[in-house]
Design a protein around this motif. Structure first.
Motif, PDB file in Angstrom:
ATOM      1  N   ASP A  49       1.149  -1.063  -0.102  1.00 17.57           N
ATOM      2  CA  ASP A  49      -0.008   0.250   0.067  1.00 17.57           C
ATOM      3  C   ASP A  49       0.948   0.918   0.236  1.00 17.57           C
ATOM      4  O   ASP A  49      -0.003   2.057   0.604  1.00 17.57           O
ATOM      5  CB  ASP A  49      -1.006  -0.222   1.073  1.00 17.57           C
ATOM      6  N   ASN A  52      -0.333   3.703  -2.470  1.00 16.30           N
ATOM      7  CA  ASN A  52      -1.947   3.720  -2.279  1.00 16.30           C
ATOM      8  C   ASN A  52      -2.865   3.806  -3.688  1.00 16.30           C
ATOM      9  O   ASN A  52      -3.716   4.416  -4.804  1.00 16.30           O
ATOM     10  CB  ASN A  52      -2.284   5.673  -2.092  1.00 16.30           C
ATOM     11  N   MET A  54      -4.057   1.924  -7.071  1.00 15.81           N
ATOM     12  CA  MET A  54      -4.452   0.742  -6.918  1.00 15.81           C
ATOM     13  C   MET A  54      -4.874  -0.128  -8.605  1.00 15.81           C
ATOM     14  O   MET A  54      -4.790   1.174  -9.170  1.00 15.81           O
ATOM     15  CB  MET A  54      -6.161   0.584  -7.224  1.00 15.81           C
ATOM     16  N   LYS A 152      -5.807   3.768   0.734  1.00 14.45           N
ATOM     17  CA  LYS A 152      -7.256   3.287   0.078  1.00 14.45           C
ATOM     18  C   LYS A 152      -8.263   2.273   0.875  1.00 14.45           C
ATOM     19  O   LYS A 152      -9.755   1.784   0.679  1.00 14.45           O
ATOM     20  CB  LYS A 152      -6.982   2.756  -1.377  1.00 14.45           C
ATOM     21  N   GLU A 153      -7.641   1.600   1.371  1.00 12.89           N
ATOM     22  CA  GLU A 153      -7.794   0.082   2.366  1.00 12.89           C
ATOM     23  C   GLU A 153      -8.945   0.760   3.253  1.00 12.89           C
ATOM     24  O   GLU A 153      -9.766   0.165   3.594  1.00 12.89           O
ATOM     25  CB  GLU A 153      -6.029  -0.267   2.496  1.00 12.89           C
ATOM     26  N   GLY A 380     -12.393  -1.763  -3.798  1.00  8.75           N
ATOM     27  CA  GLY A 380     -12.702  -2.222  -2.626  1.00  8.75           C
ATOM     28  C   GLY A 380     -14.061  -1.746  -2.003  1.00  8.75           C
ATOM     29  O   GLY A 380     -14.482  -2.767  -1.232  1.00  8.75           O
ATOM     30  N   ASN A 481      -0.035  -3.053   6.447  1.00  5.74           N
ATOM     31  CA  ASN A 481      -0.088  -3.996   5.091  1.00  5.74           C
ATOM     32  C   ASN A 481       0.072  -5.126   5.629  1.00  5.74           C
ATOM     33  O   ASN A 481      -0.276  -6.342   5.027  1.00  5.74           O
ATOM     34  CB  ASN A 481      -0.252  -3.936   4.199  1.00  5.74           C
ATOM     35  N   PRO A 487      -8.187  -5.077   3.988  1.00  2.42           N
ATOM     36  CA  PRO A 487      -8.911  -5.397   2.697  1.00  2.42           C
ATOM     37  C   PRO A 487      -8.467  -6.686   1.818  1.00  2.42           C
ATOM     38  O   PRO A 487      -7.566  -6.996   1.352  1.00  2.42           O
ATOM     39  CB  PRO A 487      -9.912  -4.473   1.813  1.00  2.42           C
ATOM     40  N   GLY A 489      -7.650  -7.461  -2.577  1.00  6.04           N
ATOM     41  CA  GLY A 489      -7.365  -7.600  -3.302  1.00  6.04           C
ATOM     42  C   GLY A 489      -8.654  -7.472  -4.386  1.00  6.04           C
ATOM     43  O   GLY A 489      -8.796  -8.864  -4.995  1.00  6.04           O
ATOM     44  N   GLU A 510      -6.951  -3.081  13.321  1.00  5.35           N
ATOM     45  CA  GLU A 510      -6.890  -2.357  11.676  1.00  5.35           C
ATOM     46  C   GLU A 510      -7.965  -1.642  11.476  1.00  5.35           C
ATOM     47  O   GLU A 510      -9.343  -1.659  11.904  1.00  5.35           O
ATOM     48  CB  GLU A 510      -6.622  -3.965  10.981  1.00  5.35           C
ATOM     49  N   TRP A 512      -9.938  -1.359   8.996  1.00  7.98           N
ATOM     50  CA  TRP A 512     -11.719  -1.828   9.585  1.00  7.98           C
ATOM     51  C   TRP A 512     -12.455  -2.073  11.022  1.00  7.98           C
ATOM     52  O   TRP A 512     -12.972  -2.280  10.842  1.00  7.98           O
ATOM     53  CB  TRP A 512     -12.113  -3.543   8.604  1.00  7.98           C
ATOM     54  N   CYS A 537     -15.402  -9.372   4.781  1.00  6.54           N
ATOM     55  CA  CYS A 537     -14.708  -9.290   3.867  1.00  6.54           C
ATOM     56  C   CYS A 537     -15.785 -10.200   2.964  1.00  6.54           C
ATOM     57  O   CYS A 537     -16.170 -10.153   1.659  1.00  6.54           O
ATOM     58  CB  CYS A 537     -13.646  -9.883   4.082  1.00  6.54           C
TER      59      CYS A 537
END
Ligand code: MGD
Ligand code: MGD
Ligand code: SF4
Ligand code: MO
Length: 735
Positions: A49, A52, A54, A152-153, A380, A481, A487, A489, A510, A512, A537
């Motif tokens: 990451d 950033n 993608m 982005k994650e 994502g 990461n 997330p 990929g 994390e 999330w 996920c």
């Protein structure tokens, strides 16, 4: 582990002690690792990451116990060639300055010393939840801004948190300055995301529109364009600087910064006048041809030369070469949009493949596809996961409605560039930040002040960054990461990669998990998968016929998921429009050279040329403030990966030899860059990469090297983006 209690830590001691104390924990884990020397090496997998970018590149690492000891290419992955920045992530992972514990401030906002002290996760989450609830009840949920920086994650989870908090004021760095300005241009012209692609075996001509992929994209792009050149593809590069990519070009068009709307009109004029455009395609699929064609009439090659500086004969040559086709193209994700007429500049270039009919054809750029509900430009995210429909329904309620009506009409994310005004007016009162950096904005102090004046604010990050974080109420440590599951990929539309993370350092968690846990406390835990990252996920993966655990079993292979087949000419088959009808997803159902949406908002129809800021006697140099370097990403690699910082320990500025000589500036000299808005220091690099009269530099350096102070807070009327690349300055040798 660490004996850190953190009580009574001052900011200064934090800045000193976080390194020291976390070094204890980092080294602790390291030594445990080496003490377990008998333990064998194991392979693990994650996704990089560090830019950033993608889709992201795959990393296969080796670990001993819980310690990652080396990183390398994951050869079964779509993005298998790591760059220097990817390889440097190990230095970032074990950087002794990492933020490892939740912290709360103990001194009033604005204090020189915020007095951050360590707290438990329980206290941190409970404090956040009670404050958000109180603000929601007292003032309404829309007073809360959920914001994610360029990372982005964290975005899917952050956006879901916004949704169930009930705030449609969800913004990201991409709605400040990055990809969504170009996206807006693509949507106005083509009705959906269409930033181009690479060169396939059938491609004969390739137009590179203001992107230096040699430095800004993963290795695969550089390999692709070199291979295309060897095959004899005609490469037309439109770039104000002489970049590595431009050096490969058959024709390099070097317009003066911010003049691409004139160049686009000039090229289209050649195509119209010489009958090279695709009349049949235009008659059937393109709206506004006559209107734009009439407009282009004035842009003779000579007139185009006068406005853009591109020699008349090159304008003609590039148009003829590209028209031979089949042609593909690549549009910048941002550089064109960093001008006051930026979206129109991008639209004008996008009109070129449109009138040639090089749209979704074999050998041309194809429209991206993904599995069910997947939003390609919001990597994502799936529509269901973030409840896109809800955000669309609330566009009209957003605070950016009058500021940028065309943006508001088309974009699901809020444009937060008037944040200082919104906070002053009491319209935004709380801030939930995920990996954000106040230095992305022009005049960053005004944004720092806005965040200071929030009733409540928190952020998650890998590091404590003084200028962004000093006035927050709470700062939370984010797992990196190597240390997180989410997330997964998604690559090439139908391939999924997942990770086998290590246990996070310290008490990092994390992003999330953080978003889902807060969600569970402020709303129904069912909306947040009971706080379980893997369940979150799986809610997407199950729709595509797999699960996280199944994908892990497939490692080192990626997992193929159910998704539409990539195929050309999707507009003929009704695969591009929301209603399933043939055509493009614009109001007219056609590609729009003349935009129905800008017209609806009284902001013109076709992408007209507007003269950019001109150099003056006092400020004679145009400054492109933000060109990418291969070994730096934004604010990140400055101190996070010291190995990369060794390459460039301070801000540098590329100056043409002629301009340097006229100012007595030599390679390596310290220079002062100044204009009516501010000043910044840098080190001179005398280089032909910059044309005479134009200088180029990275941004993101702090203190007296902060070039963001040179940028005025004025905005492109369509995107609301700042003119980062358009400003004019004087450059003098430092005494
Ligand atoms: N003058 C000028 N200004 C610009 C631009 C320009 O060209 N010129 N470009 C614009 C563009 S396109 C961009 S993308 C932005 C740069 O966008 P920024 O938002 O500055 O991006 P970064 O510096 O990568 O990351 C911001 C913060 O997030 C943290 N972080 C990184 N990854 C994660 C993560 O996964 N989780 C968490 N919690 N934190 C994380 C980092 O430590 C850092 O503090 O700048 C914009 N501003
Ligand atoms: N190494 C590295 N890679 C990165 C990043 C990074 O920081 N470092 N950042 C990532 C991010 S977030 C982004 S958004 C992308 C950006 O990726 P790019 O858009 O490729 O990056 P830039 O170098 O900012 O701009 C591309 C080119 O636009 C040219 N240019 C500037 N103004 C004009 C103009 O008015 N007209 C024309 N025709 N050309 C112009 C510049 O000379 C420059 O060479 O890169 C991504 N990749
Ligand atoms: S290009 Fe480099 S920094 Fe970007 S994802 Fe790939 S390895 Fe990481
Ligand atoms: Mo960006």
């Amino acid at each position: 582990m660490s004996n850190q209690k953190g009580v009574g830590l001052t900011r200064r001691t934090i800045l000193k002690s976080i390194p020291a104390l976390s070094a204890v924990s980092a080294a602790g884990q390291f030594f445990t690792g080496s003490a377990q020397a008998q333990e064998g090496l194991e392979f693990g997998y994650t996704i990089c990451d560090n830019c950033n970018q993608m889709p992201m590149c795959g990393i296969r690492f080796q670990k001993q116990g819980n310690t990652v000891v080396s990183v390398g290419n994951w050869k079964e992955h779509n993005g298998k060639l790591l760059c220097n920045k990817g390889l440097a992530t190990l230095q970032r992972l074990y950087n002794p300055n990492r933020l490892l514990y939740p912290m709360k401030r103990t001194n009033p906002k604005g204090s020189e010393d915020p007095g951050f002290v360590r707290i438990s996760w329980e206290e941190a989450l409970a404090t956040i939840a009670s404050n958000l609830k109180a603000i929601k009840e007292k003032y309404g949920p829309e007073k809360i801004l959920v914001f994610c920086g360029d990372p982005k994650e964290p975005r899917p989870a952050a956006m879901r948190l916004a949704r169930y908090l009930g705030t449609y004021h969800y913004a990201t760095e991409s709605s400040v300055a990055c990809r969504k300005g170009s996206l807006l241009a693509e949507q106005l012209v083509y009705g959906s995301e269409y930033s181009g692609g690479g060169c396939g075996p059938k491609t004969k001509s390739y137009m590179v529109m203001a992107t230096n992929g040699a430095w800004s994209k993963p290795h695969g792009w550089w390999n692709m364009i070199n291979a295309a050149k060897k095959r004899g593809v005609n490469i037309i590069v439109i770039d104000s600087r002489r970049t590595k990519t431009a050096e490969l070009a058959t024709v390099h068009l070097q317009p003066r910064q911010g003049t691409d709307a004139a160049l686009g009109a000039g090229i289209c004029r050649v195509l119209f006048e010489e009958g090279l455009y695709n009349k049949e395609f235009c008659d059937k699929w393109v709206h506004g041809v006559e209107e734009y064609r009439n407009y282009c009439k004035d842009f003779t090659p000579e007139k185009t030369e006068e406005l853009t500086g591109v020699p008349a004969e090159l304008v003609v040559k590039a148009a003829r070469l590209y028209a031979q086709g089949p042609g593909s193209f690549a549009l910048t994700s941002q550089s064109l949009s960093h001008s006051t007429n930026g979206v129109n500049n991008a639209r004008a270039l996008l009109n070129i493949p449109a009138i040639l009919g090089f749209v979704d054809i074999p050998g041309g750029a194809l429209f991206g596809v993904g599995p069910k509900g997947y939003i390609v430009h919001d990597n994502g995210l799936t529509e269901d996961f973030v409840d896109y429909k809800w955000f669309k329904e609330h566009k009209k309620d957003r605070l950016d409605k009058d500021f940028v009506p065309v943006w508001n009409h088309t974009q699901v994310q809020f444009n937060p560039n008037q944040l200082p005004e919104h906070v002053k007016n009491g319209k935004i009162r709380a801030f939930c930040g995920f990996g954000y950096n106040v230095m992305i904005w022009p005049q960053p102090d005004q944004y720092a002040e806005a965040i200071k004046n929030m009733d409540f604010s928190f952020a998650t990050d890998y590091f404590y960054r003084d200028i962004s974080h000093r006035d927050l109420d709470i700062i939370l440590p984010a797992a990196m990461n190597f240390e997180r599951y989410a997330p997964f990929g998604n690559h090439g539309g139908n391939m999924v990669s997942v990770r086998t993370p290590t246990k996070p350092m310290g008490e990092a968690k994390e992003d999330w998990w953080i978003a889902l846990q807060i969600g569970c406390l402020v709303d129904d835990p069912k909306h947040f998968f009971d706080g379980d990252v893997l369940k979150a996920c799986d809610s997407m993966l199950k729709e595509w016929g797999t699960t996280y655990a199944d994908c892990q079993k497939n490692l080192p292979n990626m997992t193929k998921v159910e998704g539409p087949k990539q195929q050309p000419l999707k507009y003929e088959k009704g695969l591009l429009r929301h209603d399933g009808q043939p055509g493009f997803d614009t109001p007219t159902g056609k590609i729009e050279l003349s935009s129905s949406i800008t017209k609806m908002h009284n902001l013109g129809t076709i992408p007209i040329y507007v003269e950019p800021f001109q150099p003056t006697q006092e400020y004679p140099i145009k400054l492109i403030n933000g060109t990418r370097k291969p070994y730096i990403t934004h604010s990140k690699t400055r101190t996070d990966s010291p190995y990369l910082l060794e390459i460039e320990p301070m801000s540098t500025i590329d100056i043409n030899p002629k301009d340097a000589e006229a100012r007595g500036i030599k390679e390596g000299d310290k220079v002062l860059i100044k204009n009516q808005y501010g000043q910044a220091r840098a080190q001179a690099r005398v280089s032909i990469i910059a044309p005479p009269g134009t200088a180029g530099m990275q941004y993101g350096w702090r203190g007296d090297q902060n070039s963001q102070v040179l940028i005025p807070r004025v905005w492109d009327k369509l995107s609301g983006y700042a003119p980062y690349f358009e400003t004019t300055v004087q450059i003098t040798k430092e005494a």
